[in-house]
Design an enzyme around this catalytic site. Structure first.
Site, PDB file in Angstrom:
ATOM      1  N   GLU A 462       0.812  -1.223   0.000  1.00 11.97           N
ATOM      2  CA  GLU A 462       0.000   0.000   0.000  1.00 11.97           C
ATOM      3  C   GLU A 462       0.847   1.275   0.000  1.00 11.97           C
ATOM      4  O   GLU A 462       0.761   2.105   0.899  1.00 11.97           O
ATOM      5  CB  GLU A 462      -0.965  -0.031   1.193  1.00 11.97           C
ATOM      6  CG  GLU A 462      -1.996  -1.132   1.025  1.00 11.97           C
ATOM      7  CD  GLU A 462      -2.984  -1.245   2.172  1.00 11.97           C
ATOM      8  OE1 GLU A 462      -4.170  -1.451   1.905  1.00 11.97           O
ATOM      9  OE2 GLU A 462      -2.555  -1.145   3.342  1.00 11.97           O
ATOM     10  N   GLU A 538      -4.320 -10.125  -0.317  1.00 18.74           N
ATOM     11  CA  GLU A 538      -5.203 -10.079   0.848  1.00 18.74           C
ATOM     12  C   GLU A 538      -6.617 -10.345   0.362  1.00 18.74           C
ATOM     13  O   GLU A 538      -7.040  -9.811  -0.667  1.00 18.74           O
ATOM     14  CB  GLU A 538      -5.145  -8.714   1.549  1.00 18.74           C
ATOM     15  CG  GLU A 538      -3.792  -8.367   2.145  1.00 18.74           C
ATOM     16  CD  GLU A 538      -3.740  -6.962   2.745  1.00 18.74           C
ATOM     17  OE1 GLU A 538      -4.824  -6.410   3.053  1.00 18.74           O
ATOM     18  OE2 GLU A 538      -2.628  -6.419   2.888  1.00 18.74           O
TER      19      GLU A 538
END
Length: 1024
Positions: A462, A538
């Site tokens: 991220e 994820e």
């Protein structure tokens, strides 16, 4: 060596912790973990090295609100009010400062590279003695395996160096600073540094020396680096072990390197060579390098299924054989490559059964010990996980050794996350931050590349997508072409990743976000020109009562070969233990330490609680990921193995046929299934049941013998099928006495033998039941359309930031939680053999009717009460959470017995792991102790429920506990719940799914919404 004035004032003036161009001063180059054995046999058997010494233990400690507050005298002597702390530890876990939990938002004002002047500072000191022999010759190093977030080091009052990057070692040469006798280390650790801007992971923000500290003595002429790689022919029958060794010190002609490969006590191969690397360019090669290649016939391959390990010993010696130093590492012969859109291990396409794991301990914060690491690995293996992503930083060095040994595939991830930046790539696209990012990636690779368990490198998490990512991707591919690189940022499919690795992409639903659309995983595969495998970095956000819809992912993974699995978010709840005024422990989350900003309970997304007790969702993951698949045709069971390399050799298939939980026939058959093979098992002629009921065939795969990761009797896979069964025929019963109906101004009362039922004519509810003179109800039986909100129902909604799209806000806005019943009809009739009560309620809020509930209660001469419920849902109200009944029973019985799906909690979109049987559990086990209280403990597919003197029959879902939905909804932490009088029973005809694709947007699939508009269910309530 960088020279700097020793004084604290000069160090403070330099402010190295606010300079992204300074990531270290005097730190030694990265390398694999060293032990510097002086005996090759000790290296081969991995005995503790006499040249290594742990400095873990009690250190003196003083805390200051800012580095400027540290007195200069501390460099020379301990401060009079200094405390003692254990190293490794996080100082917040010892009462200094507060841990901060935040997900995206930086815990400091965003002004990179600058950090607040109020910068909590921990001053550690330790006195120790050094062996005289270490001072006479060689190099003495100090190794800090992890310090958060930056630190300066002094030895005997002299400045040694500086390091940052909290998740990789900082190693310094102490030789010039040590003297005979007592020596003193002083370590000044800063909570915030410019490195903190690269460490914005979703976790608790803590500080201190939180990994091991040790001394290592190496000879003056030494092995300074070595790495190994394995290469194969086409059929893996022959291999080459390639070992590249680098030395440091005086380069002498007599120096030799021997690399020997061992399998237990047997030497498999060996080779010796002088230094002098291969020609690199027109200027030649590296004089201090040597590459050896050892041929190995029929190597035993490494995989997570069969983690075969060899041992490579690297000896630096003279030409006459005098050993100078030995280093060693475990070697796994395995090949990772991407071919034809598939991630292959040893030529076979992997299906990643993965989970993300933070390093977290409820008592010790981010300090990991071997026992906890092994516990995690055993639980993962026992629950059919084969892979782990080190989210979001390199882990403790021991973790990789354990993964090598037990067998787990590892995604090793660089300690880079800039989630709170706007835009996210603000730093990762800035060349001024390339050196800092580069050290975090390159040093990870240099430390961990000898581990066979590491099959994928990750550039971080991220952080958007920037030019720095592209540069580091190319560096890794140049230095280590044997592994793919993945990176999710910038849309999960940039040029900086070999694998499409999105997070929280859904199976069939596109999420067309601007700039970085998140396509459905099925669509992603079909995009023009896209040929890479897709592995979700994820997915399945396991926050609280979650993981609904997990089976849908696994159906897709098995249907589409290029969908090669993913990593569940995540492994362990990140709650921390606090103590109340009486010394009782309780589980804390964001905000409980006065920490601001904070993201509340968002730190608890685990498949296991912080103490590693499993969530019920873990069983669903285990079942969907199981390595054996089953199908049934007639009396033939087909067993398919999804193992790629392992032939079943420790498995028995147990089968049983049961009628309403009563066994009728059973047996067991040894499994003899080749990798990716099948076995047909013919069952004997099954007995025909004489009575009606649900007939089920259940199979379990049991391991009769213990393994390195499981005890004898471990169940690795299971499946159930409902078989054809007799029709249920209800014959007329013998005449019974007719219940007596009496009517008063306020109530209808029905009496039969020693039982009474009372219906309030004003409310229309069953207000009381008696058995003899004992009241059975503490509250009336009434409709229920709500649930104590799940984390998935709440999403990102909170008091200061309402998300109107969250289920809980939609229910609140529509008045579901505030709805009141308006009685439209309440009548009583005496029939030929029963009394019939009929009620109609309109559930209303602010003049709007949300639900209409029509019920009949038929009480016959046998004492049974048949309840029929018809519910209409207004078309302009949100789909309800449940359609059912609730009451507070007067009894508190010890056990609950039911015929239905269990034994664990299950919900309509998370029940594939549940089995139909007759279950019996303590009442306390019917409650799931989520740290943030919510709806919990449901059991679906129930045909019969027994509790105390009561029995309910029908087709329903139920939960039963000492806590009301109202209390669960109003309570912030589980330790604040109090057992209420009696027992709360919730019986649902229908219950909405729980979702779990993510926890911040509505994620319950449409097929699990209560959207039909009208509902009908029946229930039979009697006393035993």
């Amino acid at each position: 060596m960088t020279m700097i004035t020793d004084s604290l004032a000069v160090v403070l003036q330099r402010r190295d912790w606010e300079n992204p161009g300074v990531t270290q001063l005097n730190r030694l180059a990265a390398h694999p973990p060293f032990a510097s054995w002086r005996n090759s046999e000790e290296a081969r058997t991995d005995r503790p090295s006499q040249e290594s010494r742990s400095l873990n233990g009690e250190w003196r400690f003083a805390w200051f609100p800012a580095p400027e507050a540290v007195p200069e005298s501390w460099l020379e002597r301990d401060l009079p009010d200094a405390d003692t702390v254990i190293v490794p530890s996080n100082w917040q876990m010892h009462g200094y400062d507060a841990p901060i939990y935040t997900n995206v938002t930086y815990p400091i004002a965003v002004n990179p590279p600058y950090v607040p002047t109020e910068n909590p500072t921990g001053c550690y000191s330790l006195t120790f003695n050094v062996d005289e022999s270490w001072l006479q010759e060689g190099q003495t190093r100090i190794i800090f395996d992890g310090v958060n977030s930056a630190f300066h080091l002094w030895c005997n009052g002299r400045w040694v160096g500086y390091g940052q990057d909290s998740r990789l070692p900082s190693e310094f040469d102490l030789s010039a600073f040590l003297h005979a006798g007592e020596n003193r280390l002083a370590v000044m650790v800063l909570r915030w540094s410019d490195g903190s801007y690269l460490e914005d992971q979703d976790m608790w923000r803590m500080s201190g020396i939180f990994r091991d500290v040790s001394l290592l003595h190496k000879p003056s002429t030494q092995i300074s680096d070595f790495h190994v790689a394995t290469h194969f022919n086409d059929d893996f029958s022959r291999a080459v072990l390639e070992a590249d060794v680098q030395m440091y010190g005086e380069l002498r002609d007599e120096l030799r390197v021997t690399v020997s490969l061992w399998q237990g006590e047997t030497q498999v191969a060996s080779g010796t060579a002088p230094f002098g690397g291969e020609i690199i360019d027109e200027r030649g090669g590296y004089a201090d390098h040597v590459t050896l290649r050892l041929n190995v016939e029929n190597p035993k391959l490494w995989s997570a299924e069969i983690p075969n390990l060899y041992r490579a010993v690297v000896e630096l010696h003279t030409a006459d054989g005098t050993l100078i130093e030995a280093e060693a590492c475990d070697v796994g012969f395995r090949e990772v490559r991407i071919e034809n859109g598939l991630l292959l291990l040893n030529g076979k396409p992997l299906l990643i059964r993965g989970v993300n794991r933070h390093e977290h301990h409820p008592l010790h914060g981010q300090v990991m010990d071997e026992q906890t690491m092994v516990q995690d690995i055993l639980l993962m293996k026992q629950n059919n996980f084969n892979a782990v992503r080190c989210s979001h930083y390199p882990n403790h060095p021991l973790w990789y050794t354990l993964c090598d040994h037990y067998g787990l595939y590892v995604v090793d991830e660089a300690n880079i996350e800039t989630h709170g930046m706007v835009p996210m790539n603000r730093l990762t696209d800035d060349p001024r931050w390339l050196p800092a990012m580069s050290e975090r990636v390159t040093r990870m690779v240099q430390r961990d590349r000898n581990h066979p368990s590491v099959i994928i490198w990750s550039l971080g998490n991220e952080s958007g997508h920037g030019a720095n990512h592209d540069a580091l991707y190319r560096w890794i591919k140049s230095v280590d072409p044997s592994r793919p690189v993945q990176y999710e940022g910038g849309g999960a499919d940039t040029f900086a990743t070999d694998i499409i690795c999105p997070m929280y992409a859904r199976v069939d639903e596109d999420q067309p976000f601007p700039a970085v659309p998140k396509w459905s995983i099925k669509k992603w595969l079909s995009l023009p020109g896209e040929t890479r495998p897709l592995i979700l970095c994820e997915y399945a956000h396991a926050m609280g009562n979650s993981l609904g819809g997990f089976a849908k992912y696994w159906q897709a993974f098995r249907q589409y070969p290029r969908l090669q699995g993913g990593f569940v978010w995540d492994w362990v709840d990140q709650s921390l233990i606090k103590y109340d005024e009486n010394g009782n422990p309780w589980s804390a989350y964001g905000g409980d330490f006065g920490d601001t900003p904070n993201d509340r309970q968002f730190c608890m997304n685990g498949l296991v609680f912080a103490d590693r007790t499993p969530h019920p969702a873990l069983t669903e993951a285990k079942h969907q990921q199981q390595f054996f698949q089953f199908s049934l045709s007639g009396r033939t069971i087909e067993v398919t193995s999804e193992d790629l390399f392992r032939h079943s050799d420790n498995e028995l298939l147990h089968w049983m046929v049961a009628l309403d939980g009563k066994p009728l026939a059973s047996g067991e058959v040894p499994l003899d299934v080749a990798p990716q093979g099948k076995q047909l098992i013919e069952l004997p002629e099954l007995p025909q049941p004489e009575s009606a009921g649900q007939l089920w065939l259940t199979v379990h795969v049991v391991q009769p013998n213990a393994t390195t990761w499981s005890a004898a009797g471990h169940i690795s896979a299971w499946q159930q099928w409902r078989l054809a069964e007799n029709l249920s025929v209800t014959l007329p019963s013998a005449p019974h006495a007719i219940p007596q109906l009496t009517t008063s101004e306020t109530d209808f009362c029905i009496e039969l033998d020693n039982k009474r039922w009372q219906f309030n004519r004003q409310s229309g509810f069953l207000s009381q039941m008696w058995i003899g003179d004992k009241k059975q109800l503490l509250t009336p039986l009434r409709d229920q359309f709500t649930r104590a909100p799940l984390d998935n129902d709440i999403g990102v909604s909170e008091a200061t930031r309402i998300d109107p799209n969250a289920w809980v806000e939609r229910w609140k806005a529509a008045g579901h939680y505030q709805a009141e019943a308006a009685l439209l009809q309440c009548t009583a009739d005496t029939l030929a053999d029963a009394v019939l009560i009929t009620t109609v309620h309109a559930w209303q809020h602010q003049g709007k009717t949300l639900f209409i509930s029509r019920k009949t209660y038929r009480i016959d001469g046998s004492g049974q009460m048949a309840i029929t419920v018809d519910v209409e849902v207004a078309s302009n109200t949100p789909h309800p959470a449940r359609i059912g009944l609730t009451c507070q029973l007067a009894q508190v019985a010890e056990r609950v017995n039911w015929l239905g799906l269990g034994p664990q909690e299950n919900y309509p979109d998370r029940l594939t792991a549940a089995c139909f049987d007759r279950w019996d559990l303590p009442l306390s086990d019917m409650y799931t102790p989520y740290v943030f209280p919510s709806e919990n403990g449901l059991r679906c597919g129930t045909r019969e429920l027994n509790y105390g003197p009561h029995q309910w029959r029908g087709d329903f879902q139920f939960n039963i506990s000492r806590y009301s939905q109202q209390q669960l909804m109003e309570t912030s932490h589980r330790h604040l719940l109090h057992a209420e009088e009696g027992t709360w029973l919730n019986i649902d005809g229908f219950h909405m799914g729980i979702g779990g694709d993510d926890s911040w947007s509505p994620s319950v699939s449409a097929e699990f919404h209560l959207s039909a508009g009208s509902y009908h269910y029946q229930l039979l309530w009697c006393q035993k």
